[in-house]
Scaffold this motif. Structure first.
Motif, short mmCIF file in Angstrom:
data_model
loop_
_atom_site.label_atom_id
_atom_site.label_comp_id
_atom_site.label_asym_id
_atom_site.label_seq_id
_atom_site.Cartn_x
_atom_site.Cartn_y
_atom_site.Cartn_z
N THR A 30 0.83 -1.20 0.00
CA THR A 30 0.00 0.00 0.00
C THR A 30 0.86 1.25 0.00
N ALA A 31 1.91 1.26 0.82
CA ALA A 31 2.79 2.42 0.90
C ALA A 31 3.48 2.69 -0.43
N THR A 32 3.95 1.64 -1.09
CA THR A 32 4.64 1.81 -2.37
C THR A 32 3.72 2.42 -3.41
N ARG A 33 2.52 1.88 -3.54
CA ARG A 33 1.58 2.37 -4.54
C ARG A 33 1.10 3.78 -4.23
N LEU A 34 0.79 4.03 -2.96
CA LEU A 34 0.28 5.35 -2.58
C LEU A 34 1.32 6.43 -2.80
N LEU A 35 2.53 6.22 -2.31
CA LEU A 35 3.56 7.24 -2.40
C LEU A 35 4.01 7.46 -3.84
N THR A 36 4.04 6.39 -4.62
CA THR A 36 4.42 6.56 -6.03
C THR A 36 3.36 7.35 -6.79
N GLY A 37 2.10 7.07 -6.53
CA GLY A 37 1.03 7.82 -7.19
C GLY A 37 1.06 9.29 -6.82
N VAL A 38 1.23 9.58 -5.54
CA VAL A 38 1.30 10.97 -5.09
C VAL A 38 2.49 11.67 -5.73
N ALA A 39 3.65 11.02 -5.73
CA ALA A 39 4.85 11.64 -6.29
C ALA A 39 4.71 11.89 -7.79
N ALA A 40 4.14 10.93 -8.52
CA ALA A 40 4.01 11.08 -9.96
C ALA A 40 3.07 12.23 -10.32
N VAL A 41 1.92 12.31 -9.64
CA VAL A 41 0.96 13.37 -9.95
C VAL A 41 1.54 14.74 -9.59
#
Length: 310
Positions: A30-41
């Motif tokens: 969950t942390a990997t997907r959440l933080l990557t999505g936030v960073a990319a956007v």
């Protein structure tokens, strides 16, 4: 357009709390997907706004290829702080583009070299290289995904620890962790305020693979021991966006997590917790960043369209 064009440049600060708390309170997946999505956007939004401000500065340069109406004083008055920020955005955006292009080029070059080095070996999922330097990493792409490991590292591990190593690297390949790592690396290059998210994703991806290996092997202590041994002797991976067995860490925290109970899988933390508040703050910052960049882009388009002669 006003202040909206500048908000996405600083809104990544709202993600700092979740970057710190996610690795402690969220499941690594969950942390990997959440933080990557936030960073990319957030990286995309800040880059768009930087490009919009750069248009303002470019229109003032002598001999620019833009329509003359874009440098009209009335257009200047509609765009904030054009004298300073507009010109400063030109080298800033050039630096972002150059750094991102260099990172992509280096990533591709290392992968191509790694695949060429394995060209003469059997096309199996594991490539064991006779090397006195201990290392292990997941190599995606080519004809097939492969786990690359040196004999020097295998000689230092017991059979159960070897199984943990291979399970760990296969988890990296199955979950395509190299894509997460590359995305947050480019995001951090686009906006330095996103660097804490890059570090957090690198750690969370390793913890994700640790937990996957522990489920496959059925012995969390064996995985922890293998990670500790590999960290003492390993040289890591050839490039930051390739996932490795003992990099990045901190390794002691990964070992301590494996010696404890498995993390609880939760899709989204409760609002009435510190990690929940941090997650909602990051989500709100991401949404505001997206809306601000969209507002600035539409406003800039309308201003420049009105200033462009038919």
């Amino acid at each position: 357009m006003g202040i909206f064009v500048f908000l996405p440049l600083v809104l990544p600060l709202t993600a700092w709390p979740i970057a710190r708390l996610a690795e402690q309170h969220l499941h690594p997946r969950t942390a990997t997907r959440l933080l990557t999505g936030v960073a990319a956007v957030m990286a995309l939004c800040s880059t768009v706004c930087l490009a919009l401000v750069m248009v303002v500065g470019t229109a003032q340069l002598p001999g620019n290829p833009l329509p003359d109406g874009w440098s009209d004083p009335e257009v200047r008055a509609a765009v904030p702080y054009d004298e300073v920020v507009g010109k400063a955005a030109i080298p800033a955006l050039c630096a972002v583009v150059a750094a991102s292009a260099r990172a992509l080029w280096r990533h591709g070059r290392v992968r191509r070299r790694a695949h060429r080095a394995l060209a003469g070996l059997p096309g199996t999922g594991v490539a064991v290289l006779p090397d006195d330097v201990p290392y292990a990493y997941a190599l995606p792409g080519g004809r097939r995904d492969r786990v690359v490991v040196s004999t020097a590292l295998l000689d230092r591990l017991r059979p159960a620890e070897r199984r943990a190593l291979f399970a760990h690297e296969r988890a990296h390949l199955a979950a395509r962790h190299h894509r997460f790592l590359l995305a947050v690396r480019l995001a951090a290059l686009a906006n330095p305020f996103l660097r804490p998210l890059r570090t957090a994703v690198a750690y969370a991806a390793e913890r994700w693979a640790d937990e996957a290996a522990a489920r496959v092997v059925g012995d969390r202590r064996a995985v922890a021991t293998a990670i500790g041994k590999a960290a003492l002797v390993s040289r890591g991976t050839p490039v930051a966006t390739l996932a490795g067995f003992a990099a990045p860490g901190p390794v002691p925290r990964r070992v301590a997590a494996l010696l404890g109970p498995p993390p609880v899988v939760r899709t989204w933390p409760s609002l009435f917790t510190s990690v929940g508040l941090a997650a909602w703050a990051a989500a709100a910052g991401t949404a505001v960043s997206a809306m601000s960049s969209a507002n600035a882009a539409v406003t800039m388009f309308l201003i420049l369209r009105a200033a462009t002669p038919l």
